[in-house]
Design an enzyme around this catalytic site. Structure first.
Site, PDB file in Angstrom:
ATOM      1  N   SER A  50       0.859  -1.190   0.000  1.00  0.00           N
ATOM      2  CA  SER A  50       0.000   0.000   0.000  1.00  0.00           C
ATOM      3  C   SER A  50       0.896   1.241   0.000  1.00  0.00           C
ATOM      4  CB  SER A  50      -0.864   0.003   1.259  1.00  0.00           C
ATOM      5  OG  SER A  50      -0.021   0.157   2.394  1.00  0.00           O
ATOM      6  N   ASP A  83      -1.224  -1.582  -3.941  1.00  0.00           N
ATOM      7  CA  ASP A  83      -2.573  -1.666  -3.366  1.00  0.00           C
ATOM      8  C   ASP A  83      -3.119  -0.242  -3.145  1.00  0.00           C
ATOM      9  OD1 ASP A  83      -4.778  -2.950  -2.204  1.00  0.00           O
ATOM     10  OD2 ASP A  83      -3.893  -2.883  -0.187  1.00  0.00           O
ATOM     11  N   HIS A 186     -12.603  -2.953   5.266  1.00  0.00           N
ATOM     12  CA  HIS A 186     -11.204  -3.112   5.666  1.00  0.00           C
ATOM     13  C   HIS A 186     -11.069  -3.173   7.190  1.00  0.00           C
ATOM     14  CE1 HIS A 186     -10.254  -1.255   1.602  1.00  0.00           C
ATOM     15  NE2 HIS A 186      -9.584  -2.371   1.596  1.00  0.00           N
ATOM     16  N   GLY A 187      -9.985  -3.777   7.649  1.00  0.00           N
ATOM     17  CA  GLY A 187      -9.630  -3.712   9.063  1.00  0.00           C
ATOM     18  C   GLY A 187     -10.167  -4.871   9.891  1.00  0.00           C
ATOM     19  N   LYS A 190     -14.971  -5.638  11.265  1.00  0.00           N
ATOM     20  CA  LYS A 190     -15.839  -5.694  10.085  1.00  0.00           C
ATOM     21  C   LYS A 190     -17.295  -5.886  10.481  1.00  0.00           C
ATOM     22  CE  LYS A 190     -12.247  -8.013   7.350  1.00  0.00           C
ATOM     23  NZ  LYS A 190     -11.641  -6.799   6.773  1.00  0.00           N
ATOM     24  N   HIS A 217     -11.815  -7.063  -1.738  1.00  0.00           N
ATOM     25  CA  HIS A 217     -11.007  -6.418  -0.691  1.00  0.00           C
ATOM     26  C   HIS A 217     -11.626  -6.743   0.664  1.00  0.00           C
ATOM     27  CE1 HIS A 217      -8.298  -3.504  -2.883  1.00  0.00           C
ATOM     28  NE2 HIS A 217      -8.939  -4.129  -3.854  1.00  0.00           N
ATOM     29  N   GLY A 218     -10.898  -6.413   1.713  1.00  0.00           N
ATOM     30  CA  GLY A 218     -11.449  -6.614   3.059  1.00  0.00           C
ATOM     31  C   GLY A 218     -11.792  -8.063   3.324  1.00  0.00           C
ATOM     32  N   ARG A 266      -1.562  -9.161  10.138  1.00  0.00           N
ATOM     33  CA  ARG A 266      -1.231  -8.272  11.263  1.00  0.00           C
ATOM     34  C   ARG A 266      -1.583  -8.931  12.594  1.00  0.00           C
ATOM     35  NH1 ARG A 266      -3.508  -2.339   9.238  1.00  0.00           N
ATOM     36  NH2 ARG A 266      -2.059  -2.115   7.538  1.00  0.00           N
ATOM     37  N   ARG A 287      15.237 -11.504  16.965  1.00  0.00           N
ATOM     38  CA  ARG A 287      15.068 -12.682  16.097  1.00  0.00           C
ATOM     39  C   ARG A 287      14.136 -13.702  16.721  1.00  0.00           C
ATOM     40  NH1 ARG A 287      21.412 -13.528  14.990  1.00  0.00           N
ATOM     41  NH2 ARG A 287      21.338 -13.171  17.240  1.00  0.00           N
TER      42      ARG A 287
HETATM   43  P1  13P Z   1      -8.371  -6.749   5.311  1.00  0.00           P
HETATM   44  O1  13P Z   1      -8.319  -5.550   6.183  1.00  0.00           O
HETATM   45  O2  13P Z   1      -9.668  -7.485   5.461  1.00  0.00           O
HETATM   46  O3  13P Z   1      -7.211  -7.672   5.466  1.00  0.00           O
HETATM   47  O4  13P Z   1      -8.352  -6.229   3.788  1.00  0.00           O
HETATM   48  C1  13P Z   1      -7.143  -5.891   3.165  1.00  0.00           C
HETATM   49  C2  13P Z   1      -7.343  -5.223   1.850  1.00  0.00           C
HETATM   50  O5  13P Z   1      -8.419  -5.170   1.285  1.00  0.00           O
HETATM   51  C3  13P Z   1      -6.145  -4.609   1.249  1.00  0.00           C
HETATM   52  O6  13P Z   1      -6.434  -3.916   0.069  1.00  0.00           O
HETATM   53  O1  G3H Z   2      -6.608  -1.771   2.157  1.00  0.00           O
HETATM   54  C1  G3H Z   2      -5.743  -1.336   2.901  1.00  0.00           C
HETATM   55  C2  G3H Z   2      -4.687  -2.231   3.405  1.00  0.00           C
HETATM   56  O2  G3H Z   2      -5.133  -2.939   4.522  1.00  0.00           O
HETATM   57  C3  G3H Z   2      -3.406  -1.477   3.636  1.00  0.00           C
HETATM   58  O3  G3H Z   2      -3.399  -0.836   4.843  1.00  0.00           O
HETATM   59  O4  G3H Z   2      -2.610   1.484   4.295  1.00  0.00           O
HETATM   60  O5  G3H Z   2      -2.448   0.536   6.622  1.00  0.00           O
HETATM   61  O6  G3H Z   2      -0.953  -0.294   4.801  1.00  0.00           O
HETATM   62  P1  G3H Z   2      -2.287   0.313   5.172  1.00  0.00           P
HETATM   63 ZN    ZN Z   3      -8.324  -2.908   0.055  1.00  0.00          ZN
END
Ligand code: 13P
Ligand code: G3H
Ligand code: ZN
Length: 331
Positions: A50, A83, A186-187, A190, A217-218, A266, A287
């Site tokens: 991203s 992304d 996202h996140g 949900k 996505h998501g 994550r 490590r």
């Molecule tokens: P998640 O937050 O569900 O993992 O989605 C990630 C995503 O859509 C990145 O573009």
């Molecule tokens: O869709 C978004 C992704 O989860 C990327 O998230 O912008 O925090 O790297 P980020």
């Molecule tokens: Zn996304």
């Protein structure tokens, strides 16, 4: 083999009727965990960065860590994808670095917050398609908006994809893959209960334009064991649910080919680090706990590669290069 154009990976998934995970990466342990899973399951894979990842990691580190993965895994098709690109300039930067695919998220304005009109989205997406295809680079667009906000990205409101508009959008822009809004967000937060996704949108589009690779996505499943591991060792995540694997499998059956996953990686890493440090109060060698995080990413992604049907498909085809794609796009 060099980095593979994402279009080929997705077109092959269309032929074989399976899904390919697109895993967000920010650091070496994530890349290594994902690649170990790809190697062991013999899966093609999409590594995606991203704008936030590029800012955090630095674009050269992303590029060369992924190239290290390519050199270390000569038999695995790997695409490097941007992304949620927010404008042509960001896409140009990624293409200049050697990314084999870019997403232009034209559903939002350049601020990555304000929704655009259909016409604005077409215009924004089309200019990226025209630029990227000259270099043989794949383009993913998006129509509709998801819920949820990651790092300030996202409007926070949901607008499901209209299938008729989607068909017009694909035809007007000439893109290679289309991200849909079908009820995911996202996140980590949900859903409060088991969700119902609007999967008929997928069938409606596939009926009109068969074989167009569709993107979800998501797609993190937010497994309860990962939330539990974090909370057991001092975390305070609220009760939440993600997208059940059964819904993802059903979406793949209907035509979803690219499945975006960031949050589960994550959560896996955070749980593993908390557990390691919680159980080893005298530990201070990174490590040890980053190693545990890498192992957790591997376990999580391996399960997804098996469930999405990606496993076993790495050797199905002779990989194309960007030069091959240039000829295909520009004939
Ligand atoms: P998640 O937050 O569900 O993992 O989605 C990630 C995503 O859509 C990145 O573009
Ligand atoms: O869709 C978004 C992704 O989860 C990327 O998230 O912008 O925090 O790297 P980020
Ligand atoms: Zn996304």
């Amino acid at each position: 083999m060099p980095l593979v154009p994402m279009k080929q990976i997705l077109d092959e998934a269309v032929k074989g009727d399976y899904g390919v995970g697109a895993y967000n990466v920010n650091n070496m342990e994530q890349i290594q965990g994902i690649m170990r899973a790809a190697k062991e399951t013999n899966s093609p894979v999409i590594l995606q960065a991203s704008r936030g990842a590029i800012k955090y990691t630095n674009m050269y580190y992303i590029k060369y860590m992924v190239l290290a993965a390519v050199e270390d895994n000569p038999d695995i098709p790997i695409a490097l994808h941007l992304d949620h690109g927010n404008c042509l300039e960001t896409c140009k930067q990624a293409i200049g670095l050697g990314f084999t695919s870019v997403m232009i998220d034209g559903s939002l304005k350049e601020d990555a917050k304000t929704p655009t009109t259909f016409e604005e989205n077409v215009e924004k997406t089309k200019e990226v398609v025209e630029y990227a295809h000259k270099f043989g680079v794949t383009v993913e667009g998006e129509l509709g908006t998801l819920g949820g906000i990651e790092d300030g990205v996202g409007s926070g409101t949901v607008k499901l994809t209209d299938p008729d508009e989607a068909v017009r959008f694909i035809e007007l822009t000439g893109l290679d893959a289309l991200a849909l809004a079908i009820g995911t967000s996202h996140g980590a937060y949900k859903f409060k209960a088991k969700p119902t996704l609007v999967l008929d949108i997928i069938n409606d589009i596939e009926e009109k334009i068969p074989g167009i690779p569709l993107v979800m996505h998501g797609s993190s499943s937010v497994p309860q064991n990962l939330i539990g591991a974090i909370n057991k060792y001092g975390g305070k995540l609220e009760k939440t649910m993600g997208v059940p694997m059964e819904s993802i499998k059903e979406a793949i059956k209907r035509g979803i080919r690219k499945i975006n996953v960031d949050t589960d990686g994550r959560l896996a890493m955070t749980g593993a680090v908390r557990k390691y440090l919680g159980e080893n109060l005298d530990a201070f060698d990174p490590r040890t706990y980053f190693g545990a995080a890498r192992e957790a990413v591997y376990q999580t992604v391996k399960g997804k590669m098996e469930n999405f049907g990606t496993a076993g498909h790495a050797g199905d085809y002779k990989p194309k290069t960007l030069e091959d794609m240039k000829k295909i796009y520009n004939k």
